[in-house]
Design an enzyme around this catalytic site. Structure first.
Site, PDB file in Angstrom:
ATOM      1  CG  ASP A   1     -15.669  -7.406 -41.620  1.00 38.22           C
ATOM      2  OD1 ASP A   1     -16.075  -7.347 -42.799  1.00 38.22           O
ATOM      3  OD2 ASP A   1     -14.476  -7.238 -41.297  1.00 38.22           O
TER       4      ASP A   1
ATOM      5  CG  HIS B   1     -14.033   0.519 -44.613  1.00 42.94           C
ATOM      6  ND1 HIS B   1     -12.806   0.347 -45.213  1.00 42.94           N
ATOM      7  CD2 HIS B   1     -14.653  -0.685 -44.702  1.00 42.94           C
ATOM      8  CE1 HIS B   1     -12.685  -0.905 -45.630  1.00 42.94           C
ATOM      9  NE2 HIS B   1     -13.797  -1.556 -45.338  1.00 42.94           N
TER      10      HIS B   1
HETATM   11  C1  HEM Z   1      -8.727  -4.480 -41.363  1.00 39.85           C
HETATM   12  C2  HEM Z   1      -9.264  -4.112 -42.495  1.00 39.85           C
HETATM   13  C3  HEM Z   1     -10.746  -4.018 -42.726  1.00 39.85           C
HETATM   14  C4  HEM Z   1     -11.768  -4.004 -41.852  1.00 39.85           C
HETATM   15  C5  HEM Z   1     -11.693  -4.071 -40.335  1.00 39.85           C
HETATM   16  C6  HEM Z   1     -12.994  -3.910 -42.607  1.00 39.85           C
HETATM   17  C7  HEM Z   1     -14.264  -3.858 -42.059  1.00 39.85           C
HETATM   18  C8  HEM Z   1     -15.418  -3.658 -42.789  1.00 39.85           C
HETATM   19  C9  HEM Z   1     -16.726  -3.504 -42.208  1.00 39.85           C
HETATM   20  C10 HEM Z   1     -17.034  -3.557 -40.720  1.00 39.85           C
HETATM   21  C11 HEM Z   1     -17.596  -3.275 -43.210  1.00 39.85           C
HETATM   22  C12 HEM Z   1     -19.095  -2.941 -43.093  1.00 39.85           C
HETATM   23  C13 HEM Z   1     -19.986  -4.127 -43.079  1.00 39.85           C
HETATM   24  C14 HEM Z   1     -19.951  -4.944 -44.318  1.00 39.85           C
HETATM   25  O1  HEM Z   1     -20.568  -4.634 -45.344  1.00 39.85           O
HETATM   26  O2  HEM Z   1     -19.249  -5.967 -44.265  1.00 39.85           O
HETATM   27  C15 HEM Z   1     -16.848  -3.340 -44.433  1.00 39.85           C
HETATM   28  C16 HEM Z   1     -17.385  -3.204 -45.693  1.00 39.85           C
HETATM   29  C17 HEM Z   1     -16.680  -3.387 -46.848  1.00 39.85           C
HETATM   30  N1  HEM Z   1     -15.328  -3.540 -46.972  1.00 39.85           N
HETATM   31 FE1  HEM Z   1     -13.999  -3.643 -45.463  1.00 39.85          FE
HETATM   32  N2  HEM Z   1     -12.681  -3.873 -43.929  1.00 39.85           N
HETATM   33  C18 HEM Z   1     -11.331  -3.955 -44.055  1.00 39.85           C
HETATM   34  C19 HEM Z   1     -10.601  -3.971 -45.229  1.00 39.85           C
HETATM   35  C20 HEM Z   1     -11.145  -3.957 -46.475  1.00 39.85           C
HETATM   36  C21 HEM Z   1     -10.393  -4.057 -47.702  1.00 39.85           C
HETATM   37  C22 HEM Z   1      -8.881  -4.190 -47.812  1.00 39.85           C
HETATM   38  C23 HEM Z   1     -11.293  -4.031 -48.715  1.00 39.85           C
HETATM   39  C24 HEM Z   1     -11.071  -4.114 -50.202  1.00 39.85           C
HETATM   40  C25 HEM Z   1     -10.035  -3.640 -50.835  1.00 39.85           C
HETATM   41  C26 HEM Z   1     -12.622  -3.906 -48.127  1.00 39.85           C
HETATM   42  C27 HEM Z   1     -13.786  -3.872 -48.833  1.00 39.85           C
HETATM   43  C28 HEM Z   1     -15.033  -3.703 -48.287  1.00 39.85           C
HETATM   44  C29 HEM Z   1     -16.253  -3.671 -49.060  1.00 39.85           C
HETATM   45  C30 HEM Z   1     -16.384  -3.843 -50.568  1.00 39.85           C
HETATM   46  C31 HEM Z   1     -17.298  -3.463 -48.166  1.00 39.85           C
HETATM   47  C32 HEM Z   1     -18.785  -3.324 -48.489  1.00 39.85           C
HETATM   48  C33 HEM Z   1     -19.095  -1.913 -48.906  1.00 39.85           C
HETATM   49  C34 HEM Z   1     -20.545  -1.738 -49.273  1.00 39.85           C
HETATM   50  O3  HEM Z   1     -20.879  -1.971 -50.448  1.00 39.85           O
HETATM   51  O4  HEM Z   1     -21.329  -1.350 -48.387  1.00 39.85           O
HETATM   52  N3  HEM Z   1     -12.475  -3.870 -46.779  1.00 39.85           N
HETATM   53  N4  HEM Z   1     -15.522  -3.564 -44.145  1.00 39.85           N
END
Ligand code: HEM
Length: 400
Positions: free
Chosen positions: A222, A313
């Site tokens: 993450d 996601h």
């Molecule tokens: C428990 C809740 C969440 C979990 C477990 C989670 C987990 C992850 C993981 C594993 C990734 C892929 C690796 C990375 O690029 O970091 C990711 C990407 C991302 N997450 Fe989350 N996330 C959560 C909530 C959120 C929320 C609430 C937002 C925004 C409103 C968000 C925005 C993003 C964004 C912007 C990316 C990168 C997307 C990209 O450009 O590839 N995430 N998240």
């Protein structure tokens, strides 16, 4: 030098002297320390790095995330007036300058605990009520208000974790350093600020190939895709010169998101990877490569279905317009065995959350496979004050 009594500090006696002391006491870390903390290479020694407090921006945002963090939210009691708030910021600025430089505060009963800095940062942020109390509502950033309600996912939001008048983000590689700093700053506030809630988080120490990535409690990498913190993406994270007094400030969004471990444990590996669009072992996109390889969103499998699911996601969270970006600095929490006890303190920083964050959150609320296992229970928005110039305290220009 004998320490003045706590009452003398809070009561304002000798404050002029205090701010002078802050200047003398906090510059000893030497120039370049804060810069060196960005993008720390793997295996960096984390025991004793001190920060220069003064500067255009506060610490704790561009720094490689430390292993332990706490967010302490305060309200201003009714009796507290503009001058009291000014006094609180003066005392906190002095205390933070000392603590992040590795020395105890003036009233510190355990100054030895301050000696191991452990990359300590303290970030001071404020809510709308802060501006009202000091009679400066017109100066509050226009975006400083609660996020809109996201009907599909926000049903279990609890006011217990809502935005307040002030919030401190305290982070360090050592939980003891965080705890000591938290106690010092709460004690210093005395009756000027009441603690409303505390959120505690942890993540892996910095020694990672890529500084932003940790494994969250679902086991996912993450933090892979994030803005660059050393200049290139400044406009994403920080308010610019056009923001007037707020230049060098930022927005801090804190969403407390439950991760339902029991139902996640019942999902098979295919469903888990499909929900994210990334592999669990190395964080690579399902279309191949390694963690940092860009995904191929157009790739189809043998049956003609997208390799990266339309509800994944990662696909839903990607920017669909250049301004839809923000810095994620999330921490895991595991506070109890209650159903809500495990999850993510999802913390994001950006120049304008209404413009940059809300469209992404809206898209995720509408359809994100991860929502099958996660739900928010807290939501707060704060304005991170710009850094204090040499000889000043945080927020000083608001009291001119
Ligand atoms: C428990 C809740 C969440 C979990 C477990 C989670 C987990 C992850 C993981 C594993 C990734 C892929 C690796 C990375 O690029 O970091 C990711 C990407 C991302 N997450 Fe989350 N996330 C959560 C909530 C959120 C929320 C609430 C937002 C925004 C409103 C968000 C925005 C993003 C964004 C912007 C990316 C990168 C997307 C990209 O450009 O590839 N995430 N998240």
């Amino acid at each position: 030098m004998s320490a003045p009594s706590r009452r003398a500090v809070i009561g304002g006696a000798g404050l002029a002297g205090l701010s002078g002391l802050a200047l003398a006491g906090c510059g000893r870390s030497g120039e370049g320390d804060a810069k060196a903390a960005n993008g720390d290479p793997p295996g960096v020694a984390v025991t004793a790095r001190a920060r220069e407090f003064h500067g255009a921006r506060q610490h704790g945002i561009a720094d490689a995330p430390q292993a332990h963090a706490v967010w302490v939210a305060f309200s201003l009691p009714k009796a507290v007036r503009r001058d009291d708030v000014r006094r609180l910021l003066t005392v906190w600025s002095d205390d933070i300058a000392r603590l992040t430089a590795g020395s105890g505060t003036l009233t510190d009963q355990e100054p030895e605990l301050a000696e191991m800095v452990h990359r300590l940062t303290v970030t001071v942020a404020v809510g709308p009520g802060f501006f009202e109390r000091i009679g400066a509502s017109a100066k509050a950033p226009s975006w400083l208000k609660p996020l809109p309600r996201f009907d599909q996912i926000d049903g279990r939001l609890d006011d217990r974790w809502a935005g307040t008048d002030l919030c401190l983000q305290i982070a360090a590689e050592s939980a003891a350093t965080v705890s000591h700093t938290q106690r010092q700053l709460i004690t210093a506030a005395g009756r000027l600020a009441k603690v409303e809630w505390v959120q505690r988080g942890f993540r892996e120490p910095v020694a990672q190939p890529h500084w932003g990535s940790m494994r969250n409690l679902f086991g996912q990498k993450d933090g892979t895709v994030n803005p660059v913190v050393d200049g290139e993406d400044d406009a994403v994270i920080w308010a610019g010169d056009d923001a007037g007094w707020f230049a060098g400030g930022s927005a801090m969004v804190i969403r407390r998101i439950v991760m339902d471990m029991d139902s996640w444990d019942r999902a098979d590996r295919y469903s888990r990877e499909n929900a994210m669009g990334r592999r669990l072992d190395n964080g690579a996109p399902l279309t191949g490569g390694d963690e940092m390889t860009p995904p191929d969103l157009l790739a189809k499998d043998d049956l003609g279905f997208p390799v990266i699911d339309n509800g994944a996601h990662m696909r839903r969270a990607m920017p669909r317009a250049p301004h839809e970006r923000f810095l994620r600095r999330p921490y895991s929490y595991d506070d109890s065995t209650d159903p809500d006890g495990t999850g993510l303190v999802f913390v994001a920083f950006c120049a304008d959350p209404v413009r940059q964050f809300v469209p992404v959150q809206r898209r995720l609320a509408q359809a994100d496979l991860l929502n099958l296992w996660t739900y928010p229970i807290g939501s707060a928005v704060y304005a991170v004050l710009p850094g204090a110039a040499d000889g000043e305290y945080l927020g000083q220009s608001l009291f001119a």
